[in-house]
Motif scaffolding. Structure first.
Motif, short mmCIF file in Angstrom:
data_model
loop_
_atom_site.label_atom_id
_atom_site.label_comp_id
_atom_site.label_asym_id
_atom_site.label_seq_id
_atom_site.Cartn_x
_atom_site.Cartn_y
_atom_site.Cartn_z
N TRP A 1 -36.25 -51.65 -1.95
CA TRP A 1 -35.60 -52.94 -1.76
C TRP A 1 -34.13 -52.70 -1.44
CZ3 TRP A 1 -38.15 -57.36 -1.29
CH2 TRP A 1 -39.41 -57.49 -1.87
N VAL A 2 -33.65 -53.38 -0.42
CA VAL A 2 -32.25 -53.25 0.00
C VAL A 2 -31.54 -54.57 -0.25
CG1 VAL A 2 -30.68 -52.75 1.90
CG2 VAL A 2 -32.87 -51.56 1.75
N ASN A 3 -30.45 -54.51 -1.00
CA ASN A 3 -29.65 -55.70 -1.30
C ASN A 3 -28.77 -56.03 -0.10
OD1 ASN A 3 -27.82 -57.58 -2.26
ND2 ASN A 3 -27.34 -56.46 -4.13
N ILE A 4 -28.97 -57.20 0.49
CA ILE A 4 -28.14 -57.57 1.65
C ILE A 4 -27.17 -58.70 1.33
CG2 ILE A 4 -29.87 -56.74 3.29
CD1 ILE A 4 -30.56 -59.67 3.91
N GLY A 5 -26.90 -58.89 0.03
CA GLY A 5 -25.84 -59.82 -0.35
C GLY A 5 -26.31 -61.02 -1.14
N ALA A 6 -25.34 -61.71 -1.72
CA ALA A 6 -25.59 -62.93 -2.50
C ALA A 6 -25.03 -64.13 -1.74
CB ALA A 6 -24.95 -62.82 -3.88
N TYR A 7 -25.81 -65.20 -1.69
CA TYR A 7 -25.45 -66.37 -0.89
C TYR A 7 -25.85 -67.64 -1.64
CZ TYR A 7 -25.72 -62.60 2.52
OH TYR A 7 -25.57 -61.39 3.17
N TYR A 8 -25.14 -68.71 -1.34
CA TYR A 8 -25.49 -70.01 -1.95
C TYR A 8 -26.49 -70.72 -1.04
CZ TYR A 8 -25.01 -74.23 -4.73
OH TYR A 8 -25.27 -75.29 -5.56
N PHE A 9 -27.62 -71.11 -1.62
CA PHE A 9 -28.65 -71.84 -0.89
C PHE A 9 -28.87 -73.20 -1.53
CE2 PHE A 9 -29.65 -67.38 -0.15
CZ PHE A 9 -30.01 -67.34 1.19
N ASN A 10 -29.17 -74.18 -0.70
CA ASN A 10 -29.64 -75.46 -1.21
C ASN A 10 -31.08 -75.33 -1.66
OD1 ASN A 10 -27.22 -76.92 -0.63
ND2 ASN A 10 -27.84 -77.08 1.52
N ALA A 11 -31.52 -76.23 -2.52
CA ALA A 11 -32.92 -76.26 -2.91
C ALA A 11 -33.78 -76.62 -1.69
CB ALA A 11 -33.15 -77.26 -4.03
N GLY A 12 -35.03 -76.14 -1.70
CA GLY A 12 -35.92 -76.46 -0.60
C GLY A 12 -36.01 -75.33 0.41
N MET A 13 -36.23 -75.68 1.67
CA MET A 13 -36.56 -74.70 2.69
C MET A 13 -35.55 -74.64 3.83
SD MET A 13 -40.71 -75.30 2.81
CE MET A 13 -41.03 -73.77 3.70
N ASP A 14 -34.30 -75.05 3.55
CA ASP A 14 -33.28 -74.99 4.59
C ASP A 14 -32.85 -73.56 4.90
OD1 ASP A 14 -33.28 -77.73 4.84
OD2 ASP A 14 -31.58 -78.04 3.49
N GLY A 15 -32.79 -72.73 3.88
CA GLY A 15 -32.32 -71.37 4.06
C GLY A 15 -33.42 -70.41 4.47
N TYR A 16 -33.02 -69.30 5.07
CA TYR A 16 -34.01 -68.30 5.48
C TYR A 16 -33.30 -66.98 5.81
CZ TYR A 16 -32.48 -69.84 10.16
OH TYR A 16 -31.74 -70.18 11.27
N VAL A 17 -34.12 -65.95 6.04
CA VAL A 17 -33.65 -64.67 6.57
C VAL A 17 -34.39 -64.41 7.87
CG1 VAL A 17 -33.55 -62.17 6.19
CG2 VAL A 17 -33.12 -63.73 4.29
N ARG A 18 -33.66 -63.95 8.89
CA ARG A 18 -34.26 -63.70 10.19
C ARG A 18 -33.97 -62.27 10.63
NH1 ARG A 18 -32.96 -63.83 15.68
NH2 ARG A 18 -34.61 -64.64 17.05
N LEU A 19 -34.97 -61.63 11.23
CA LEU A 19 -34.83 -60.29 11.81
C LEU A 19 -35.45 -60.32 13.19
CD1 LEU A 19 -34.22 -57.19 11.49
CD2 LEU A 19 -36.56 -56.98 10.61
N SER A 20 -34.78 -59.70 14.17
CA SER A 20 -35.34 -59.62 15.51
C SER A 20 -35.43 -58.16 15.95
CB SER A 20 -34.49 -60.42 16.51
OG SER A 20 -33.30 -59.71 16.82
N ASP A 21 -35.87 -57.96 17.17
CA ASP A 21 -35.98 -56.61 17.71
C ASP A 21 -34.68 -56.12 18.32
OD1 ASP A 21 -36.05 -58.41 19.78
OD2 ASP A 21 -37.94 -57.71 20.64
N VAL A 22 -33.62 -56.92 18.28
CA VAL A 22 -32.33 -56.53 18.86
C VAL A 22 -31.59 -55.61 17.89
CG1 VAL A 22 -30.12 -57.33 19.75
CG2 VAL A 22 -32.18 -58.70 20.12
N THR A 23 -31.28 -54.40 18.33
CA THR A 23 -30.53 -53.46 17.48
C THR A 23 -29.25 -52.95 18.14
OG1 THR A 23 -31.64 -51.47 18.31
CG2 THR A 23 -32.72 -52.68 16.49
N GLY A 24 -29.12 -53.11 19.48
CA GLY A 24 -27.96 -52.57 20.18
C GLY A 24 -28.16 -51.15 20.65
N GLU A 25 -29.20 -50.48 20.17
CA GLU A 25 -29.52 -49.13 20.62
C GLU A 25 -30.28 -49.21 21.95
OE1 GLU A 25 -30.35 -47.47 16.11
OE2 GLU A 25 -31.58 -49.03 17.04
#
Length: 358
Positions: free
Chosen positions: A315-339
């Protein structure tokens, strides 16, 4: 039972609950005995999307004789449809399980009719817009949520005046006593001592239920490839691209957070098996050194780059953030790396949100 006996039975019940409160805090239990038309389940039980995990729903279906244990609608199992919609609308998945049995007997029917499958939860039966198992789970969950949120206590349905919002929501979904008595029997038959689950402090979004673009297909550049990992086999990989203009693949983990506050966000980097890319157009060999996770939180978007190459089953810790209750927040990953494009693998698995405080 005459009114006097009912009165003293209620007094004894209230006294018992009062003593329990003195001894220790206790969640609100379903009143299994006696049956009361005015009180079917508690509000806490109704609003408990964490009563069963997705895997627990599948295990529950596996233990029943009905068709749903192996049923698939579209690219999702019956358990996944139930889990996702309960999570999306913040209701107990047991409500949907009870509904499909009450309406069409799908927990026990081995060879149900097409009609029974297409209107599994009895939500808008016969309407083309609500036809299909997955659509029925969405329709039922959305309707139950709306019925609860708009419940006005004091309303009478079929001669019954419910004493809590959950019961009124059920009567507004099925507007007769006989149907709700059937609901009560099924619910208490499967979960005779059910109670609201304590509010969780850790929410895990399983990779199998993340939102992928495109859908998960093992088809060269058209989707993510399923990787083989000991123990579960549901991590996914894709070749990278250098820029957003070339991007085709992305994944979103969207939790249903029970309360607003600060959450520590962790992404799981799996132990990737050696893969041979057979689709041509590139020869990825190494894992990316720049997997870019974007966190959508209350205060905006934050991108965090992770070097996946040296990481295996961590598991990698990517930070602490304030989220509202419910499903507004998310994490997104794409295939873009810059390499350079098609030279690296981007992997993903589960993401978890750990509540730290408000």
């Amino acid at each position: 039972m005459n009114e006097r006996r009912m009165f003293w039975r209620w007094i004894a019940l209230l006294a018992l609950l009062g003593m329990s409160a003195v001894i220790r805090p206790a969640p609100a239990l379903a009143l299994v005995e006696p049956y009361q038309a005015e009180f079917l389940i508690s509000d806490e039980e109704f609003n408990d999307p964490y009563a069963m995990s997705c895997d627990q729903i599948q295990t529950f279906l596996n233990e029943r004789p009905g068709i749903l244990k192996g049923f698939v609608d579209g690219d999702k199992s019956a358990a996944q449809h139930i889990c996702e919609q309960a999570n999306r609308f913040g209701i107990n998945p047991r409500l949907l399980l009870t509904m499909v049995q009450k309406e069409q007997g799908l927990l026990t029917a081995r060879t149900p009719s097409d009609y029974a499958i297409n209107w599994a939860a009895g939500c808008g039966p016969g309407w083309a817009s609500t036809k299909g198992f997955g659509v029925q789970m969405e329709c039922a969950a959305r309707t139950l949520r709306r019925r609860f949120d708009n419940a006005a206590l004091g309303e009478m349905v079929d001669g019954v005046t419910p004493i809590n919002r959950a019961t009124l929501a059920l009567y507004r979904y099925t507007t007769h006593v006989a149907g709700n008595l059937n609901f009560w029997r099924i619910w208490n038959g499967y979960w005779p001592a059910s109670a609201a689950t304590p509010m969780p402090t850790e929410i895990v979004v399983d990779s199998r239920f993340a939102e992928t673009t495109p859908k998960l297909v093992n088809d060269c550049r058209k989707g993510w490839v399923v990787g083989a990992r000991a123990g579960d086999g549901h991590h996914f990989v894709t070749p990278n691209v250098a820029s957003a203009a070339e991007s085709t693949n992305s994944v979103v983990w969207r939790p249903n957070l029970p309360r607003a506050g600060v959450y520590q966000v962790y992404v799981f980097v799996p132990n990737r098996a050696a893969l041979m890319w057979t689709c041509g157009g590139g020869n990825p060999v190494w894992d990316t050194s720049s997997a870019r996770y974007t966190v959508k939180h209350r205060d905006g978007d934050t991108t965090y780059a992770v070097n996946q190459a040296p990481l295996h089953d961590v598991w990698v810790n990517i930070g602490a953030y304030y989220f509202n209750a419910g499903m507004d927040g998310y994490v997104r990953l794409s295939d873009v790396t810059g390499e350079p494009s098609l030279t690296r693998y981007v992997s993903f698995d589960d993401v978890k949100f750990v509540f730290m405080g408000q």
